[in-house]
Structure formats: C-alpha cells, structure tokens
Write an enzyme that holds these catalytic residues in place. Sequence first.
Site, mmCIF file in Angstrom:
data_model
loop_
_atom_site.group_PDB
_atom_site.id
_atom_site.type_symbol
_atom_site.label_atom_id
_atom_site.label_comp_id
_atom_site.label_asym_id
_atom_site.label_seq_id
_atom_site.Cartn_x
_atom_site.Cartn_y
_atom_site.Cartn_z
ATOM 1 N N GLU A 180 0.832 -1.212 0.000
ATOM 2 C CA GLU A 180 0.000 0.000 0.000
ATOM 3 C C GLU A 180 0.869 1.267 0.000
ATOM 4 O OE1 GLU A 180 -4.329 -1.310 1.678
ATOM 5 O OE2 GLU A 180 -2.948 -0.524 3.174
ATOM 6 N N GLU A 285 -6.111 -7.211 -1.922
ATOM 7 C CA GLU A 285 -6.803 -7.175 -0.637
ATOM 8 C C GLU A 285 -8.263 -6.809 -0.851
ATOM 9 O OE1 GLU A 285 -5.073 -4.716 2.341
ATOM 10 O OE2 GLU A 285 -3.007 -5.357 1.910
#
Length: 351
Positions: A180, A285
């Site tokens: 991320e 995710e």
Amino acid sequence: MMNPQRCGRGLCLALVLALAGCGGGGGATDSGTSGGGSSPAKPIAAFARGADVGWLSAEEAAGYRFQSANGTETDAFALLGAHGVNAIRLRVWVDPADGWNGVADVVAKARRAQAAGQRIMIDFHYSDTWADPGHQTKPAAWATHDYAALKNDVAAHTRDVLAALKQAGVSVEWVQVGNEIGGGMLWPEGSYQHFDQLAGLINSGYAAVKAVYPEAQVVVHLQNGNDDALFRWLFDALKAAGGQWDVIGLSHYPPANDWLRYNQLIGATMADMVSRYGKPVIVTEVGMDWQKAAAAHAMISDLIARIAQQGEYGRGVFYWEPLAWPGWQGYTMGALDSNGRLTEALDAYRE
C-alpha cells in the site's frame, strides 16, 4: 492492509488524499454483473481466488482452531481449499518483535499452503511491522541508512527471504515490492516527495526478485482501488522515474451499504490501469465485516466479474485475513464466524 488498531477508513482516506494532492476517483460507468445486457467475461484459467493468512500461525499458537461447516476441526489450508481458495498471500516483516511474519514463519506457512495445492504471493512490507498509507517506517536495523544503503538493504532482504523459500522448495508466483505505497515506502527517503528514489528502491526489489525467481510477477500495490486519480498520479510519476513493475495491485474495502458503487469505481480504475499502462491488475486485498457475509458474498461475486472483464489482464482477488477470528487484534472484517467456521463470503469463489 492498514493496521486495524491504528487507522479507521475515513482517517486513512483523508491522509492519502492529502498525500496525493488529488480528489476521489471521479465518475465511472457500471460494468460486470450489474451492467447492461452483455454477459460478463469468465475469469482466465489461472485466475487467483486468494486469501491472505499472515495471522494464521499466531492464531494457531494462541489455541484457535477452524471447523468445516459440519463442525469438524479442519486444517486451515484444507478448509480454504474446500472453499475455492487456490492462492495464498503472506506478508513479510524484516525483524518482527514476536517473530510472526518473519522469514521462518513465512517459509513454514508457504510450505503448508503449497502442500495444499495453493499458489504463493509474497508481500514485502520493508518494515518491522505494518506498512500502509500512514505508516512506512524503516526497520530498526536500517533506521540510520541513507538512500544508497536502503537500496542495498531492500535487495539483500528480498533476496534472502526468497532464497529461503526457494531452498524450502516453495514456488513463488507473485512478489509485492512494498505494501500500500500510495505515499511511498521507507520514509523519508522513499516517500512520494522523492519519486526518483522511490523508483530506485522499487527497482532494487524488482531486480532481487528476478534474480531468485525469474518468472515471478512483481506487484506494485496501492490502497483505495476506488480512487483512479491516486493510481494515475502514482503510476504516471513512477513510470516517468523509470520504475519497474509487472502487475498493478489494488486494495478494496467497500462499505456493506454502498459496495456496488465502490465496485463500479474499482472496475473503472482497473480498466484505466490496463489501458494506460498495458499491465495486468490484481486485487490483492478485499474485505468486509464478517457479520455482513451476504453482502460480502455479493460484492466478491460482482468484483470477480469486473476483474474478469479485463480478460488476460485480470489476474485475481485475495481476501484479506478471512481466517481472522472476530475481533482478533481488533479486526472484524474476516470471513470467520464466532464458531471458527467460514461464512458465506468466500462461497463466491466456488461459483
């Protein structure tokens, strides 16, 4: 995934928008199962229906066990496989305080997953703990290192972990270089304010991956897959700085009461990424509150159709910590009920 104990959705989203200096993803037309009259494309044969299980060994050590629908205690990887999971994602921390997600733990989980017939994604955080939009802290051992030293650190750590996996007989299909990283990684040297250095760190990891697993696909992964502007901003800058990647990874945590709109937005982001950069996409995710299992099932089913619409460029989806017991480490978006049985959320993988 953002550290569940530190960062609520609104706070992290606001932080990311401030970092990126851009607004939301803009409008998008619908596609996939809720679209017009055409049928959605089918996923490619190698489509990943995955699960991230970084917490698994810690849960097992704490005494938690998992049950099949009829109440029989079942090995975690066998349970996931019975629900259509064909790929496993494992995060790596450099020197975790308790050992979980360190190299030995990752190798042990990867061997179990491969023995169960599942493919492997390795997710390098390049930190001793969570790396996410609000937290990209250098490992303690690298804390005083400058950019040149950090490039060597990234290369050595990546090679060492992957070499340990290879020596254990594990085949690795995907490797994330950073987790991320919409605001960069290894702050401050690798922050978004230094795109040339961020690209250099990514390229150091990229080369290390290829040195050990030449066929592995290197993933660069951002949060908030619904925000196409964020993805354009970072990947345009990364490309201009000479950054290398094989696959674009996206996180996706839509609210249960508005998941269709978020799915439409991430569908638009994926289509834009494929068109703009000619690279495959993978949702690394996804998650939703375990008590909203019916909504999660519908959301994932729809999401799979939208990924599949990218044809050979749509590579799959990974549910984040479906085996997290409700409330484990403060997390409530797994796919396990309070009896240790999977909810209907992952039934979408078997359709």
